[in-house]
Design a protein around this motif. Structure first.
Motif, short mmCIF file in Angstrom:
data_model
loop_
_atom_site.label_atom_id
_atom_site.label_comp_id
_atom_site.label_asym_id
_atom_site.label_seq_id
_atom_site.Cartn_x
_atom_site.Cartn_y
_atom_site.Cartn_z
N MET A 91 -4.77 -5.13 -8.72
CA MET A 91 -4.16 -4.06 -7.95
C MET A 91 -3.67 -2.98 -8.93
N PRO A 93 -2.95 1.63 -9.01
CA PRO A 93 -3.16 2.93 -8.36
C PRO A 93 -4.38 3.66 -8.92
N GLN A 94 -4.91 3.17 -10.03
CA GLN A 94 -6.09 3.82 -10.64
C GLN A 94 -7.40 3.21 -10.15
N CYS A 116 -1.16 -9.01 -9.42
CA CYS A 116 -0.20 -7.93 -9.10
C CYS A 116 0.48 -7.45 -10.37
N GLY A 117 0.32 -6.18 -10.69
CA GLY A 117 1.00 -5.61 -11.84
C GLY A 117 2.44 -5.26 -11.52
N ARG A 118 3.21 -5.02 -12.57
CA ARG A 118 4.59 -4.48 -12.49
C ARG A 118 4.79 -3.56 -13.69
N TYR A 119 5.95 -3.04 -13.87
CA TYR A 119 6.28 -2.14 -15.00
C TYR A 119 5.32 -0.94 -15.01
N LEU A 134 -8.41 -2.26 -7.36
CA LEU A 134 -8.20 -1.66 -6.04
C LEU A 134 -6.87 -0.93 -5.95
N VAL A 140 2.37 5.76 -6.08
CA VAL A 140 2.65 4.69 -7.05
C VAL A 140 3.75 3.77 -6.49
N LEU A 141 3.40 2.50 -6.35
CA LEU A 141 4.35 1.48 -5.93
C LEU A 141 4.99 0.87 -7.18
N GLY A 143 5.15 -2.29 -7.67
CA GLY A 143 4.44 -3.52 -8.01
C GLY A 143 3.23 -3.71 -7.13
C1 LIG Z 1 4.62 1.35 -11.40
S1 LIG Z 1 2.99 0.78 -11.11
C2 LIG Z 1 2.18 1.30 -12.59
C3 LIG Z 1 1.61 2.68 -12.49
C4 LIG Z 1 0.91 3.13 -13.75
N1 LIG Z 1 1.87 3.40 -14.78
C5 LIG Z 1 0.09 4.39 -13.48
O1 LIG Z 1 0.66 5.49 -13.57
O2 LIG Z 1 -1.09 4.28 -13.12
C6 LIG Z 1 3.16 -0.95 -11.32
C7 LIG Z 1 2.12 -1.79 -10.61
O3 LIG Z 1 2.19 -1.57 -9.21
C8 LIG Z 1 0.92 -1.75 -8.62
N2 LIG Z 1 0.59 -0.53 -7.88
C9 LIG Z 1 1.28 0.62 -7.88
N3 LIG Z 1 0.73 1.53 -7.07
C10 LIG Z 1 -0.35 0.94 -6.51
C11 LIG Z 1 -1.34 1.37 -5.59
N4 LIG Z 1 -1.33 2.58 -5.07
N5 LIG Z 1 -2.30 0.49 -5.24
C12 LIG Z 1 -2.34 -0.75 -5.78
N6 LIG Z 1 -1.42 -1.22 -6.66
C13 LIG Z 1 -0.44 -0.39 -7.04
C14 LIG Z 1 -0.06 -2.05 -9.76
O4 LIG Z 1 -0.27 -3.44 -9.81
C15 LIG Z 1 0.68 -1.53 -10.96
O5 LIG Z 1 0.30 -2.22 -12.14
#
Ligand SMILES: C[S@@+](CC[C@H](N)C(=O)[O-])C[C@H]1O[C@@H](n2cnc3c(N)ncnc32)[C@H](O)[C@@H]1O
Length: 240
Positions: A91, A93-94, A116-119, A134, A140-141, A143
């Protein structure tokens, strides 16, 4: 109990979040009935006693922390050994934008692993572990758990037997490239608003025609981008 048709294995820092999100309604019942299995795996169980177990500062500086490759590799390799996933999803956002077509495709898999990513996200070197990246939308969430729940819910309900009626998903929004037609239920009149008379006529051909017109008009007004790929009733009739 029926033999499970689809397993999900979710690797996360917050297994409770994924458990809670899959306990209720259609997906909860499918889990209880054994049609779907959802297993969660705590990423912290794969840290190997490191002083910076899960995350560390990014090389090159900048804000936030990055998920280290060791626990990501260890967890995915270990979980994959027991569940032999037919698809491994990251998962992010890219990633490629998740939609109904992707949900239908994934419903044909036997076992799906979701990380599932975090940070700030994962170390770039883990990407080769996954078949697909995906995104659930252009925002941007904090996690990946909510994204994993979106995937589990939308894919799980397309697994045969999970919804009460086998053909109901094919009528829904995005199937055939259209939003769904409007729905009405009792009472026939509510605060002066009446149900379209065609729906109480008992004429099923007319009802089908009305619904298709409504679905097309609604899609044109709200989501014209979908219309290019829509299957028209006439095309289907021509083919069949
Ligand atoms: C704060 S986000 C990281 C964003 C990253 N620094 C970027 O700008 O692309 C942390 C995690 O939330 C999940 N996440 C955040 N937005 C998401 C989205 N739109 N779809 C799927 N997973 C998402 C991903 O697993 C990601 O690694």
């Amino acid at each position: 109990m029926t033999a499970p048709r689809l397993h999900f294995d979710v690797i996360t820092l917050f297994p409770e979040l994924v458990e809670a999100g899959t306990e209720f309604g259609v997906i909860g019942r499918a889990r209880q009935g054994g049609l779907l299995e959802v297993h969660t795996h705590q990423l912290r169980d794969y840290t190997g006693g490191s002083p910076h177990p899960i995350d560390d500062a990014p090389y090159g500086g900048g804000p936030g922390m990055v998920m280290r490759p060791e626990p990501v590799y260890a967890s995915v390799e270990d979980v994959a050994q027991s569940c032999t996933p037919s698809r491994r999803l990251l998962m992010t956002p890219q990633g490629k934008r998740f939609n109904q077509e992707a949900a239908a495709r994934l419903a044909g898999e036997s076992s799906i692993l979701i990380f599932c990513g975090r940070y700030e996200g994962v170390d770039e070197r883990v990407r080769s572990l996954f078949d697909e990246e995906l995104s659930i939308g252009d925002y941007v969430l904090s996690g990946g758990e909510l994204g994993a729940l979106v995937v589990i819910d939308s894919v799980g309900r397309l697994v045969p037997g999970v919804l009460g009626s086998e053909d109901s998903p094919s009528q829904e929004s995005f199937s055939g490239g259209l939003l769904e037609y409007p729905h009405y239920t009792r009472p026939a009149e509510f605060r002066g608003m009446t149900v379209p008379s065609v729906l109480t006529s008992g004429n099923h051909a007319e009802i089908d025609r009305w619904r298709h017109e409504q679905a097309t008009a609604r899609t044109r007004a709200r989501r014209p981008d979908l219309l290019a790929g829509a299957t028209s009733e006439t095309d289907e009739d021509d083919e069949g």
